[in-house]
Enzyme design. Structure first.
Site, PDB file in Angstrom:
ATOM      1  N   GLU A 119       0.643  -1.295   0.135  1.00 57.55           N
ATOM      2  CA  GLU A 119       0.067   0.100   0.142  1.00 57.55           C
ATOM      3  C   GLU A 119       1.021   1.147   0.251  1.00 57.55           C
ATOM      4  OE1 GLU A 119      -2.903  -0.709  -0.317  1.00 57.55           O
ATOM      5  OE2 GLU A 119      -3.397  -2.673   0.829  1.00 57.55           O
ATOM      6  N   CYS A 130      -1.596   9.577   2.998  1.00 52.73           N
ATOM      7  CA  CYS A 130      -1.334   8.980   1.680  1.00 52.73           C
ATOM      8  C   CYS A 130      -2.552   9.327   0.707  1.00 52.73           C
ATOM      9  CB  CYS A 130      -1.265   7.401   1.538  1.00 52.73           C
ATOM     10  SG  CYS A 130      -2.643   6.668   2.618  1.00 52.73           S
TER      11      CYS A 130
HETATM   12  P1  NDP Z   1       8.637   4.790   4.780  1.00 51.07           P
HETATM   13  O1  NDP Z   1       8.395   4.174   3.581  1.00 51.07           O
HETATM   14  O2  NDP Z   1       9.698   5.580   4.951  1.00 51.07           O
HETATM   15  O3  NDP Z   1       8.629   3.871   5.838  1.00 51.07           O
HETATM   16  C1  NDP Z   1       7.693   2.748   5.993  1.00 51.07           C
HETATM   17  C2  NDP Z   1       8.076   1.694   6.879  1.00 51.07           C
HETATM   18  O4  NDP Z   1       8.927   0.938   6.273  1.00 51.07           O
HETATM   19  C3  NDP Z   1       8.642   2.039   8.265  1.00 51.07           C
HETATM   20  O5  NDP Z   1       8.389   1.127   9.120  1.00 51.07           O
HETATM   21  C4  NDP Z   1      10.019   2.172   7.889  1.00 51.07           C
HETATM   22  O6  NDP Z   1      11.156   1.882   9.040  1.00 51.07           O
HETATM   23  C5  NDP Z   1      10.099   0.762   7.008  1.00 51.07           C
HETATM   24  N1  NDP Z   1      11.442   0.516   6.317  1.00 51.07           N
HETATM   25  C6  NDP Z   1      12.259   1.522   5.805  1.00 51.07           C
HETATM   26  N2  NDP Z   1      13.240   0.877   5.071  1.00 51.07           N
HETATM   27  C7  NDP Z   1      12.915  -0.343   4.885  1.00 51.07           C
HETATM   28  C8  NDP Z   1      13.441  -1.569   4.443  1.00 51.07           C
HETATM   29  N3  NDP Z   1      14.588  -1.527   3.554  1.00 51.07           N
HETATM   30  N4  NDP Z   1      13.007  -2.815   4.634  1.00 51.07           N
HETATM   31  C9  NDP Z   1      11.808  -2.955   5.399  1.00 51.07           C
HETATM   32  N5  NDP Z   1      11.256  -1.964   6.100  1.00 51.07           N
HETATM   33  C10 NDP Z   1      11.720  -0.671   5.746  1.00 51.07           C
HETATM   34  O7  NDP Z   1       6.934   5.534   4.839  1.00 51.07           O
HETATM   35  P2  NDP Z   1       6.595   6.648   5.897  1.00 51.07           P
HETATM   36  O8  NDP Z   1       6.680   5.861   7.295  1.00 51.07           O
HETATM   37  O9  NDP Z   1       7.367   7.935   5.824  1.00 51.07           O
HETATM   38  O10 NDP Z   1       5.001   6.744   5.612  1.00 51.07           O
HETATM   39  C11 NDP Z   1       4.818   7.701   4.436  1.00 51.07           C
HETATM   40  C12 NDP Z   1       4.499   6.961   3.116  1.00 51.07           C
HETATM   41  O11 NDP Z   1       3.483   5.725   3.339  1.00 51.07           O
HETATM   42  C13 NDP Z   1       3.866   7.844   2.120  1.00 51.07           C
HETATM   43  O12 NDP Z   1       4.519   7.567   0.830  1.00 51.07           O
HETATM   44  C14 NDP Z   1       2.455   7.577   2.274  1.00 51.07           C
HETATM   45  O13 NDP Z   1       1.767   7.965   0.859  1.00 51.07           O
HETATM   46  C15 NDP Z   1       2.351   6.058   2.218  1.00 51.07           C
HETATM   47  N6  NDP Z   1       1.119   5.655   2.852  1.00 51.07           N
HETATM   48  C16 NDP Z   1       0.489   4.630   2.240  1.00 51.07           C
HETATM   49  C17 NDP Z   1      -0.795   4.404   2.549  1.00 51.07           C
HETATM   50  C18 NDP Z   1      -1.562   3.428   1.592  1.00 51.07           C
HETATM   51  O14 NDP Z   1      -2.553   2.827   2.160  1.00 51.07           O
HETATM   52  N7  NDP Z   1      -1.575   3.343   0.390  1.00 51.07           N
HETATM   53  C19 NDP Z   1      -1.198   4.681   3.805  1.00 51.07           C
HETATM   54  C20 NDP Z   1      -0.338   5.428   4.580  1.00 51.07           C
HETATM   55  C21 NDP Z   1       0.742   5.840   4.093  1.00 51.07           C
HETATM   56  P3  NDP Z   1      11.780   3.096   9.646  1.00 51.07           P
HETATM   57  O15 NDP Z   1      10.846   4.120   9.970  1.00 51.07           O
HETATM   58  O16 NDP Z   1      12.659   2.548  10.697  1.00 51.07           O
HETATM   59  O17 NDP Z   1      12.558   3.803   8.386  1.00 51.07           O
END
Ligand code: NDP
Length: 523
Positions: A288, A322
């Site tokens: 997502e 998002c």
């Molecule tokens: P990120 O992509 O930065 O992080 C999301 C999660 O992934 C965090 O838990 C992060 O950990 C983890 N992560 C980062 N790198 C890795 C990796 N290499 N392997 C596994 N896990 C990893 O997103 P944000 O938290 O900044 O959220 C914002 C984004 O989410 C926006 O793009 C938004 O549009 C999207 N989003 C989409 C939704 C949907 O339903 N389509 C709903 C809500 C948000 P850590 O924080 O430790 O880096």
């Protein structure tokens, strides 16, 4: 809460007074208990790592909310091993028993809504009503999965009997769990976007390892406690904390994972998709991802409704949804009037401590987002015009957190920021000559998550037919592009916004967590 009041993103604008008093009581309790150390939860027990990290509030960065474990690859494999060990018994637990335990977890989420909501307001910077909405939605998502399982009688379906003479074959289609399911969630809806997939995976009979964003370990710990305290057997649901780049990567690379739900940015999601594909065979990967959500406003729109819906969706949670409305395509005859209304409403939005009932906007989530805001404003100032905002707020208490002025900018349509998800309280407007032109621009992005429209009923049909997005709204004052709810507006995206083509909180979601087995028995 008052029995007759049901909290959703559509009802939250005018809640009963009791909701505010209960939030304030919970906030006082939560504030009296800040700075504690929290373990991960692996195999039902608190688990501590050698490295820790402090979780600071974006409202006031001097405030330490808690101390959390900086999990590493060893912790990842312990959590995976616990989930693997628990899988055989959990997957064979009758689905009615699984549902009963998950309903208990949903009830606990409800009972703890105010404490978790208060923690969320402080940890994410989300205003109080949206924080409470996030928690309430989490319980509803868990219940929705239970309801689907029940309605479909555990997804066991008797098929036709083979018509061959001489013997009788009974045929059944059975949906069965995959195994260990990994849930990686983002900071912005930390409980709903963890609890929803966790609830679905568990209802289906998988065991789970969940990893929240580094910005939101606290509220997700509080959520994980609801599952633990509901009496789910040890190891069925595990909670680990630590950096995505190390712990998250180790989880993705673990050979124990049978399926993953990742909610987050496009870039990280696509990396996970590619890394996950390195395994010995294809495993389910529910992604997502981001959005670049448009609102199209026709010359026939009710502009008062359009303005309120757009401002709510552009600036709710500081534009860090998002589903945030980040592009506005306005037909020429109403171009002068609508932006003026948007500016007027935006300038009336109260900004400040999001736990305070009067404030609609809090801070952005962390220093990196705060810097991004300043960089984008710099970039916009070179190509477009600010209709309002364009600056960070530093006076008085604002200086202790990451506060940014809600910003509306007129930008040429060929500017790169019309395509790029900024994920901040910045939104762009442009004039278009017709609905056809607006539709072409609206669809000309990599994303397809949500979209909004304001205009006549006839035009709305055209909008629904033409727009490339998973969640679409016409003439909605509660939010142009935001405010979905399980069972009402299941949530998911097309194109670069999602991988499964099926929306969370909807009819087709739960089966994503199971594979089909046909059982033919000859009697
Ligand atoms: P990120 O992509 O930065 O992080 C999301 C999660 O992934 C965090 O838990 C992060 O950990 C983890 N992560 C980062 N790198 C890795 C990796 N290499 N392997 C596994 N896990 C990893 O997103 P944000 O938290 O900044 O959220 C914002 C984004 O989410 C926006 O793009 C938004 O549009 C999207 N989003 C989409 C939704 C949907 O339903 N389509 C709903 C809500 C948000 P850590 O924080 O430790 O880096």
């Amino acid at each position: 809460m008052t029995q007759s009041f049901k909290l959703t993103y559509a009802t939250m604008f005018n809640p009963p007074e009791e909701l505010h008093t209960r939030f304030e009581d919970a906030l006082a309790k939560v504030k009296a208990n800040l700075g504690k150390e929290y373990g991960m939860i692996i195999d039902g027990k608190d688990h501590f790592s050698s490295d820790k990290f402090e979780d600071h509030s974006p409202v006031n960065t001097d405030v330490v909310l808690g101390v959390f474990q900086k999990g590493n690859a060893q912790d990842a494999s312990k959590a995976m091993a616990a989930a693997r060990k628990a899988f055989p018994a959990w997957s064979r637990t009758p689905w009615e028993e699984r549902v009963a335990l998950l309903r208990k977890a949903a009830d606990l989420i409800d009972q703890r809504t105010f404490e978790i909501g208060a923690a969320m307001a402080m940890e994410v910077g989300k205003n109080r009503m949206e924080s409470l909405g996030d928690v309430a939605e989490s319980a509803d998502l868990v219940r929705y999965s239970c309801h689907q399982l029940e309605k479909n009688e555990g997804y066991t379906v008797a098929m036709g009997r083979d018509p061959l003479a001489g013997y009788t074959a009974f045929n059944f289609s059975v949906l069965r769990p995959y195994g260990v399911w990994l849930v990686v969630s983002p900071f912005n809806f930390p409980t709903a976007l963890t609890g929803g997939p966790v609830g679905a995976a568990l209802a289906a009979g998988n065991t789970v390892v969940m990893k929240p964003a580094t910005d939101t370990p606290w509220v997700v710990r509080l959520l994980a406690e609801c599952f633990r305290d509901a009496g789910l057997p040890d190891g069925v649901v595990n909670y680990v904390t630590g950096p995505g780049s190390s712990l998250g990567q180790a989880l993705i690379e673990s050979p124990e994972v049978n399926g993953v739900t990742f909610t987050g940015s496009f870039d990280v999601g696509m990396k996970i998709f590619r890394d996950f594909a390195q395994g010995p065979y294809v495993r389910p990967t529910i992604l997502e991802l981001g959005g670049k959500n448009p609102a199209i406003v026709s010359r026939n729109a009710d502009l008062e409704r359009a303005a309120i819906g757009i401002v709510r969706s552009a600036f709710g949670l500081q534009g860090q949804k998002c589903s945030a409305c980040s592009r506005h395509l306005i037909e020429e005859p109403v171009y002068d009037e609508l932006p003026a209304r948007l500016v007027d409403l935006t300038n009336k939005l109260a900004i400040g401590d999001p736990t305070d009932r009067k404030n609609y906007l809090g801070p952005v989530v962390n220093k990196s987002s705060y810097r991004d805001f300043q960089d984008f404003c710099q970039e916009i100032s070179q190509a477009g015009t600010f209709l309002t905002g364009g600056n960070v707020l530093t006076d008085g208490d604002f200086g202790k957190g990451y506060f940014c002025a809600p910003t509306i900018a007129a930008l040429p349509l060929d500017h790169r920021l019309w395509q790029y998800e900024m994920f901040l309280p910045i939104t762009t407007v442009a004039k278009v000559s017709s609905l056809d032109v607006a539709m072409k621009i609206a669809n000309d992005v990599n994303y397809g998550l949500t979209a909004g429209f304001y205009g006549s009923n006839e035009e709305a049909k055209y909008f629904f037919d033409q727009i490339e997005a998973g969640v679409t709204y016409a003439n909605r004052p509660q939010g142009a592009t935001t405010g979905a709810w399980p069972g009402f507006q299941p949530f998911g995206g097309w194109k670069g916004s999602g991988s499964s083509g099926k929306n969370a909180g909807g009819h087709y979601y739960l089966p994503l967590y199971m594979h089909e087995q046909i059982q033919t028995q000859v009697i």
